[in-house]
Scaffold this active site. Structure first.
Site, PDB file in Angstrom:
ATOM      1  N   ARG A 111       0.913  -1.066   0.319  1.00 51.83           N
ATOM      2  CA  ARG A 111      -0.007  -0.242   0.199  1.00 51.83           C
ATOM      3  C   ARG A 111       1.001   1.499  -0.117  1.00 51.83           C
ATOM      4  O   ARG A 111       1.591   1.400   1.421  1.00 51.83           O
ATOM      5  CB  ARG A 111      -0.866   0.430   1.462  1.00 51.83           C
ATOM      6  CG  ARG A 111      -2.280   0.643   1.278  1.00 51.83           C
ATOM      7  CD  ARG A 111      -3.249   0.013   2.417  1.00 51.83           C
ATOM      8  NE  ARG A 111      -2.679   0.282   3.564  1.00 51.83           N
ATOM      9  CZ  ARG A 111      -3.308   1.024   4.983  1.00 51.83           C
ATOM     10  NH1 ARG A 111      -4.585   0.586   4.657  1.00 51.83           N
ATOM     11  NH2 ARG A 111      -2.580   0.963   5.760  1.00 51.83           N
ATOM     12  N   THR A 115      -0.446   7.744  -1.271  1.00 51.31           N
ATOM     13  CA  THR A 115      -2.469   7.743  -1.647  1.00 51.31           C
ATOM     14  C   THR A 115      -3.052   6.321  -0.670  1.00 51.31           C
ATOM     15  O   THR A 115      -4.283   6.761  -1.629  1.00 51.31           O
ATOM     16  CB  THR A 115      -1.956   7.254  -3.086  1.00 51.31           C
ATOM     17  OG1 THR A 115      -0.935   5.867  -3.549  1.00 51.31           O
ATOM     18  CG2 THR A 115      -0.714   8.014  -4.494  1.00 51.31           C
ATOM     19  N   ASP A 207       0.845  -2.833  12.276  1.00 47.44           N
ATOM     20  CA  ASP A 207       1.571  -3.234  10.807  1.00 47.44           C
ATOM     21  C   ASP A 207       1.460  -4.072  11.119  1.00 47.44           C
ATOM     22  O   ASP A 207       2.665  -4.862  11.571  1.00 47.44           O
ATOM     23  CB  ASP A 207       2.660  -1.993  10.525  1.00 47.44           C
ATOM     24  CG  ASP A 207       2.673  -2.589   9.544  1.00 47.44           C
ATOM     25  OD1 ASP A 207       2.752  -3.725   8.935  1.00 47.44           O
ATOM     26  OD2 ASP A 207       2.766  -1.487   8.398  1.00 47.44           O
ATOM     27  N   ASP A 210       5.051  -5.562   9.182  1.00 47.03           N
ATOM     28  CA  ASP A 210       6.345  -5.300  10.214  1.00 47.03           C
ATOM     29  C   ASP A 210       6.225  -6.574  11.646  1.00 47.03           C
ATOM     30  O   ASP A 210       7.237  -6.509  12.032  1.00 47.03           O
ATOM     31  CB  ASP A 210       6.322  -3.978  10.338  1.00 47.03           C
ATOM     32  CG  ASP A 210       6.510  -2.510   9.363  1.00 47.03           C
ATOM     33  OD1 ASP A 210       7.119  -3.627   8.605  1.00 47.03           O
ATOM     34  OD2 ASP A 210       5.923  -1.747   9.705  1.00 47.03           O
TER      35      ASP A 210
HETATM   36  C1  PRP Z   1      -1.341  -4.691   4.459  1.00 49.58           C
HETATM   37  C2  PRP Z   1      -2.034  -5.836   4.376  1.00 49.58           C
HETATM   38  C3  PRP Z   1      -2.469  -5.631   3.431  1.00 49.58           C
HETATM   39  C4  PRP Z   1      -2.607  -4.079   3.392  1.00 49.58           C
HETATM   40  C5  PRP Z   1      -4.532  -3.898   3.683  1.00 49.58           C
HETATM   41  O1  PRP Z   1       0.292  -4.683   4.150  1.00 49.58           O
HETATM   42  O2  PRP Z   1      -1.466  -7.485   5.434  1.00 49.58           O
HETATM   43  O3  PRP Z   1      -1.987  -6.299   2.432  1.00 49.58           O
HETATM   44  O4  PRP Z   1      -1.611  -3.266   3.835  1.00 49.58           O
HETATM   45  O5  PRP Z   1      -4.759  -2.855   3.655  1.00 49.58           O
HETATM   46  P1  PRP Z   1      -5.828  -1.836   2.723  1.00 49.58           P
HETATM   47  O6  PRP Z   1      -7.060  -3.133   3.147  1.00 49.58           O
HETATM   48  O7  PRP Z   1      -6.219  -0.746   3.035  1.00 49.58           O
HETATM   49  O8  PRP Z   1      -5.169  -2.479   1.237  1.00 49.58           O
HETATM   50  P2  PRP Z   1       0.878  -3.725   3.170  1.00 49.58           P
HETATM   51  O9  PRP Z   1       0.429  -2.474   2.505  1.00 49.58           O
HETATM   52  O10 PRP Z   1       1.953  -2.794   4.618  1.00 49.58           O
HETATM   53  O11 PRP Z   1       2.538  -4.140   2.960  1.00 49.58           O
HETATM   54  P3  PRP Z   1       2.843  -5.746   4.076  1.00 49.58           P
HETATM   55  O12 PRP Z   1       2.293  -6.780   3.598  1.00 49.58           O
HETATM   56  O13 PRP Z   1       4.385  -5.684   2.615  1.00 49.58           O
HETATM   57  O14 PRP Z   1       3.549  -4.947   4.557  1.00 49.58           O
HETATM   58  N1  URA Z   2      -1.905  -2.761   6.998  1.00 49.00           N
HETATM   59  C1  URA Z   2      -1.665  -3.061   8.458  1.00 49.00           C
HETATM   60  O1  URA Z   2      -0.761  -4.201   8.544  1.00 49.00           O
HETATM   61  N2  URA Z   2      -2.988  -3.383   9.440  1.00 49.00           N
HETATM   62  C2  URA Z   2      -3.768  -2.325   9.115  1.00 49.00           C
HETATM   63  O2  URA Z   2      -3.882  -1.282  10.122  1.00 49.00           O
HETATM   64  C3  URA Z   2      -3.812  -1.597   8.035  1.00 49.00           C
HETATM   65  C4  URA Z   2      -2.931  -2.109   7.095  1.00 49.00           C
END
Ligand code: PRP
Ligand code: URA
Length: 216
Positions: A111, A115, A207, A210
């Site tokens: 994400r 944006t 997160d 993370d």
């Molecule tokens: C997180 C999570 C989802 C997304 C959810 O991933 O694991 O994929 O955010 O958010 P949304 O519903 O608003 O799209 P992230 O983009 O942080 O990537 P990562 O798993 O690589 O940390």
């Molecule tokens: N992605 C995450 O990992 N946590 C949240 O709360 C939202 C998006």
């Protein structure tokens, strides 16, 4: 398993005590990376049990050492698990403990912090995915942008049946995913109140990527 009918059709909150107990530990900010990884895998295994509850069965006769037992075995389309990278990876081992024959695809999305739109960086799906039912995995359904983008990849491959499985869902994400794809059931362990200004789920668990990989 309780279906949240009042507001959201097609959303199933998995309320098994073991799932709820482990979700509470996953939410705890003092849970460390090792514990988080183990708990996420355990919850995913328990969720697999509930999510596969409607798999069709066929009758089979099995010869026991004593006689013939009229049994049932799973039939129907084979399954594919598709984690959304990164955090969805933490759900794969738990799921494959119960569904060992499932093939595994990967969709890489992150994400954009400004944006909040999903950015694609990887997609590799099994060759025969058209012939499989798909369980799409991501611990967090926040705005729903990542889930909707992942489903659009799958839809391009003409997959008929998709289930979305997450740990924590926000109403905004449910609405977004179901506006685009009302036919996709959403399974979650927790349904939270909403998002903060950075589109993190409140109270959520932070997160997920993370916490799973120890990157912050
Ligand atoms: C997180 C999570 C989802 C997304 C959810 O991933 O694991 O994929 O955010 O958010 P949304 O519903 O608003 O799209 P992230 O983009 O942080 O990537 P990562 O798993 O690589 O940390
Ligand atoms: N992605 C995450 O990992 N946590 C949240 O709360 C939202 C998006």
């Amino acid at each position: 398993m309780s279906e949240v009918n009042q507001k959201f059709d097609g959303v199933f909150v998995l309320d098994h005590p073991l799932i709820q107990h482990k979700l509470a530990l996953l939410r705890d900010k003092n849970t460390n990376t090792k514990e988080f990884r183990e708990l996420l895998s355990e919850v995913a295994m328990l969720m697999a049990y509930e999510v596969t509850r409607d798999l069709p069965l066929r009758p089979v006769d099995v010869e026991t050492p004593i006689g013939t037992a009229h049994c049932q075995m799973i039939e129907g389309k084979k399954l594919a698990l598709v984690p959304i990278l990164r955090a969805g990876l933490g759900m794969v081992d738990g799921m494959t403990n119960l569904i060992p024959m499932a093939k595994i695809g990967h969709i890489g999305l992150y994400r954009d912090p400004k944006t909040l739109e999903p950015v694609e960086y990887y997609c590799k799906l099994p060759d025969d995915i058209e012939n499989r039912d798909v369980i799409l995995l991501d611990p967090m359904l926040a705005t729903g942008g990542s889930a909707a983008a992942a489903v659009s990849f799958l839809k391009k491959r003409k997959i008929e049946h998709i289930k979305f499985v997450c740990l924590v869902a926000a109403p905004e994400g449910i609405t977004r995913l179901h506006e685009d794809y009302p036919e996709i059931p959403i399974y979650c362990a927790g349904l939270d109140g909403g998002l903060n200004d950075h589109a993190y789920i409140v109270p959520g668990l932070g997160d997920a990527g993370d916490r799973l990989f120890g990157t912050k």
